[in-house]
Design an enzyme around this catalytic site. Structure first.
Site, PDB file in Angstrom:
ATOM      1  CB  CYS A 164      26.384  22.485  16.544  1.00 33.54           C
ATOM      2  SG  CYS A 164      25.750  21.106  17.518  1.00 33.54           S
TER       3      CYS A 164
HETATM    4  N1  GLN Z   1      20.751  19.052  19.880  1.00 32.75           N
HETATM    5  C1  GLN Z   1      21.698  18.649  18.868  1.00 32.75           C
HETATM    6  C2  GLN Z   1      22.608  17.530  19.339  1.00 32.75           C
HETATM    7  O1  GLN Z   1      22.681  17.213  20.491  1.00 32.75           O
HETATM    8  C3  GLN Z   1      22.518  19.825  18.398  1.00 32.75           C
HETATM    9  C4  GLN Z   1      23.415  20.345  19.469  1.00 32.75           C
HETATM   10  C5  GLN Z   1      23.897  21.753  19.320  1.00 32.75           C
HETATM   11  O2  GLN Z   1      23.554  22.491  18.397  1.00 32.75           O
HETATM   12  N2  GLN Z   1      24.648  22.170  20.265  1.00 32.75           N
HETATM   13  O3  GLN Z   1      23.242  16.963  18.519  1.00 32.75           O
END
Ligand code: GLN
Length: 249
Positions: free
Chosen positions: A2
């Site tokens: 993210c």
């Molecule tokens: N693992 C977290 C989620 O699925 C954050 C994902 C990410 O940082 N890509 O929301």
């Protein structure tokens, strides 16, 4: 992974962070420049948190889906002015649900929180860490995701009186110790202090003119952007930025 950003400073329209810069969060949702192998785009959800009244509780808007499709958010972001903002776009980790409640920012009172990354070997790796929380907390997680568990850990320690930077650094150390290979890039604010970590992902800081921004990627070509080295916790307010190394597990 993210993308997220946090801002403290003079009140600005939310759109000046999320929509308007050349490398805005909206642009980072479809054309991020530095994903480090954690997916390619951030299209599973988004969220923005801000403070309608300085010193008051945060307000949060979050949705599953693509941020660029949300005309309501564009309109809201143009008229919403705040001296503190935390916003994120999400690339869901494989196996985790794509729902509104899995999107950052997570919130409680004045706190806003985001996680960029993943807990390795989820969920088995963190069963013992999760057991430190009350069952009622585990039964009422925002969503069955690693980020929600991290928020529950952070939130319970803040509620117990922990200092923000220490809480964040301790949670990163403890989870990294039981789940090596995790990506634990956390971001937290209460409207007056901003805390961020780098744990196998990028974070940049821009400070000056009574404002500070922490962001996964620079929002523009301002020469004041500085990259935070990996394995560090940044504590920032409008007048100072402090960077400390986190003990590796
Ligand atoms: N693992 C977290 C989620 O699925 C954050 C994902 C990410 O940082 N890509 O929301």
């Amino acid at each position: 992974m993210c993308r997220h950003l946090g801002y403290l400073g003079p009140a600005v329209p939310v759109a000046s962070l999320v929509h308007d810069p050349p490398n805005s969060l909206v642009r980072q949702s479809y054309a991020p420049t530095d994903m480090r192998g954690g997916g390619t785009i951030n299209v599973d959800g988004y969220g923005v948190g801000w403070y309608p009244a300085p010193g008051g509780p945060a307000l949060r808007y979050r949705r599953a889906g693509t941020i660029w499709s949300d005309d309501n958010l564009v309109a809201l972001s143009r008229v919403t002015v705040s001296g503190a903002v935390l916003a994120a776009v999400r690339s869901a980790t494989v196996g985790m649900p794509v729902v509104d409640t899995a999107c950052a920012p997570f919130t409680d009172g004045q706190w806003l929180f985001s996680h960029n990354g993943r807990i390795a070997d989820w969920p088995e790796s963190v069963v013992d860490v999760a057991k430190t929380l009350p069952v009622s907390t585990l039964l009422t997680l925002d969503a069955p995701t690693d980020s929600s568990l991290l928020w529950a850990l952070v939130r319970s320690r803040l509620a117990a009186g922990g200092a923000p930077a220490a809480v964040i650094a301790d949670v990163v150390s403890e989870v990294a110790a039981v789940a090596p290979g995790s990506r634990l890039n956390l971001l937290l604010t209460n409207g007056t202090v901003l805390v961020g970590t780098t744990w196998t992902h990028s974070l940049w800081v821009r400070s000056g003119d009574g404002a500070v921004v922490l962001a996964s990627e620079p929002l523009d070509d301002d020469p004041r952007w500085r990259e935070v080295p990996d394995g560090h916790v940044v504590t920032a307010d409008v007048s100072a930025v402090d960077v400390q190394r986190i003990g590796r597990g």
